[in-house]
Design a protein around this motif. Sequence first.
Motif, PDB file in Angstrom:
ATOM      1  N   UNK A  84       0.855  -1.188   0.000  1.00 54.09           N
ATOM      2  CA  UNK A  84       0.000   0.000   0.000  1.00 54.09           C
ATOM      3  C   UNK A  84       0.891   1.238   0.000  1.00 54.09           C
ATOM      4  N   UNK A  85       0.498   2.227  -0.751  1.00 56.68           N
ATOM      5  CA  UNK A  85       1.291   3.451  -0.865  1.00 56.68           C
ATOM      6  C   UNK A  85       1.345   4.194   0.470  1.00 56.68           C
ATOM      7  N   UNK A  86       2.523   4.702   0.782  1.00 57.97           N
ATOM      8  CA  UNK A  86       2.670   5.553   1.982  1.00 57.97           C
ATOM      9  C   UNK A  86       1.887   6.852   1.809  1.00 57.97           C
ATOM     10  N   UNK A  87       1.575   7.199   0.561  1.00 58.98           N
ATOM     11  CA  UNK A  87       0.829   8.428   0.267  1.00 58.98           C
ATOM     12  C   UNK A  87      -0.681   8.206   0.186  1.00 58.98           C
ATOM     13  N   UNK A  88      -1.130   7.015   0.511  1.00 57.39           N
ATOM     14  CA  UNK A  88      -2.564   6.721   0.526  1.00 57.39           C
ATOM     15  C   UNK A  88      -3.133   7.311   1.808  1.00 57.39           C
ATOM     16  N   UNK A  89      -3.764   8.449   1.703  1.00 60.13           N
ATOM     17  CA  UNK A  89      -4.181   9.259   2.857  1.00 60.13           C
ATOM     18  C   UNK A  89      -5.014   8.504   3.895  1.00 60.13           C
ATOM     19  N   UNK A  90      -5.981   7.658   3.505  1.00 64.99           N
ATOM     20  CA  UNK A  90      -6.751   6.960   4.530  1.00 64.99           C
ATOM     21  C   UNK A  90      -5.922   6.026   5.414  1.00 64.99           C
ATOM     22  N   UNK A  91      -4.739   5.640   4.956  1.00 61.06           N
ATOM     23  CA  UNK A  91      -3.882   4.778   5.771  1.00 61.06           C
ATOM     24  C   UNK A  91      -2.814   5.572   6.516  1.00 61.06           C
ATOM     25  N   UNK A  92      -3.034   6.865   6.684  1.00 67.21           N
ATOM     26  CA  UNK A  92      -2.145   7.660   7.549  1.00 67.21           C
ATOM     27  C   UNK A  92      -2.747   7.674   8.941  1.00 67.21           C
ATOM     28  N   UNK A  93      -1.892   7.726   9.929  1.00 71.52           N
ATOM     29  CA  UNK A  93      -2.363   7.582  11.313  1.00 71.52           C
ATOM     30  C   UNK A  93      -3.406   8.631  11.693  1.00 71.52           C
ATOM     31  N   UNK A  94      -3.231   9.851  11.238  1.00 66.26           N
ATOM     32  CA  UNK A  94      -4.200  10.898  11.562  1.00 66.26           C
ATOM     33  C   UNK A  94      -5.580  10.595  11.015  1.00 66.26           C
ATOM     34  N   UNK A  95      -5.630  10.012   9.833  1.00 71.95           N
ATOM     35  CA  UNK A  95      -6.923   9.711   9.213  1.00 71.95           C
ATOM     36  C   UNK A  95      -7.612   8.546   9.919  1.00 71.95           C
ATOM     37  N   UNK A  96      -6.932   7.420  10.057  1.00 75.29           N
ATOM     38  CA  UNK A  96      -7.654   6.265  10.598  1.00 75.29           C
ATOM     39  C   UNK A  96      -7.890   6.355  12.094  1.00 75.29           C
ATOM     40  N   UNK A  97      -7.040   7.044  12.835  1.00 71.99           N
ATOM     41  CA  UNK A  97      -7.337   7.246  14.265  1.00 71.99           C
ATOM     42  C   UNK A  97      -8.567   8.139  14.413  1.00 71.99           C
ATOM     43  N   UNK A  98      -8.629   9.195  13.613  1.00 75.50           N
ATOM     44  CA  UNK A  98      -9.806  10.081  13.656  1.00 75.50           C
ATOM     45  C   UNK A  98     -11.072   9.312  13.320  1.00 75.50           C
ATOM     46  N   UNK A  99     -11.030   8.530  12.246  1.00 72.21           N
ATOM     47  CA  UNK A  99     -12.215   7.769  11.855  1.00 72.21           C
ATOM     48  C   UNK A  99     -12.556   6.671  12.858  1.00 72.21           C
ATOM     49  N   UNK A 100     -11.575   6.124  13.515  1.00 72.39           N
ATOM     50  CA  UNK A 100     -11.827   5.135  14.563  1.00 72.39           C
ATOM     51  C   UNK A 100     -12.603   5.775  15.711  1.00 72.39           C
ATOM     52  N   UNK A 101     -12.149   6.932  16.150  1.00 73.46           N
ATOM     53  CA  UNK A 101     -12.825   7.649  17.245  1.00 73.46           C
ATOM     54  C   UNK A 101     -14.242   8.031  16.823  1.00 73.46           C
ATOM     55  N   UNK A 102     -14.379   8.582  15.623  1.00 71.65           N
ATOM     56  CA  UNK A 102     -15.704   8.979  15.130  1.00 71.65           C
ATOM     57  C   UNK A 102     -16.615   7.758  15.018  1.00 71.65           C
ATOM     58  N   UNK A 103     -16.076   6.649  14.534  1.00 75.25           N
ATOM     59  CA  UNK A 103     -16.876   5.428  14.401  1.00 75.25           C
ATOM     60  C   UNK A 103     -17.370   4.910  15.736  1.00 75.25           C
ATOM     61  N   UNK A 104     -16.511   4.925  16.734  1.00 77.91           N
ATOM     62  CA  UNK A 104     -16.929   4.440  18.054  1.00 77.91           C
ATOM     63  C   UNK A 104     -17.939   5.393  18.686  1.00 77.91           C
ATOM     64  N   UNK A 105     -17.748   6.688  18.506  1.00 76.61           N
ATOM     65  CA  UNK A 105     -18.730   7.653  19.037  1.00 76.61           C
ATOM     66  C   UNK A 105     -20.073   7.486  18.333  1.00 76.61           C
TER      67      UNK A 105
END
Length: 143
Positions: free
Chosen positions: A40-61
């Motif tokens: 997977x590309x390092x430039x694939x934005x959804x797999x950057x820590x800021x993106x998936x941690x944010x979406x994880x928190x939003x998903x659980x909320x």
Amino acid sequence: MAKTLAPVKPVTAVGYLLAATVVACLVNIGIAALAHAAGASEDFEPLTIGAYVTYTVVGIIAGTIGWALVRQRAENPRAVLRWLVPTVVVISFIPDVAMFFVPDFQPNANAVGIIALLVMHVVVAVCAVAALVRALPIDRQPA
């Protein structure tokens, strides 16, 4: 005889939900690392820590809000959640699956990265449900 929901202890509920968030984030960090190692590309934005941690928190909320509403309003919350949770997870796959078919939907997307995202959705759902069955019990008990 009327039945009521099991009582909720706010501190305990928050503890379970924080634990679910931490576990889901840690597992997703591992999934992202494996996905990057597998191509997977390092430039694939959804797999950057800021993106998936944010979406994880939003998903659980979001999951907690939905669970609480069903718990409060449904006559049989267990039956409703039994079909609602998987349905919501499958619906959450739509943007990720779209990346397979719409080349410019997300820059730097490839199959490895997209599959990693789909797995991450399942991880968040599993962690949220594991916490919510304890934090906001859905079984009714005699009054």
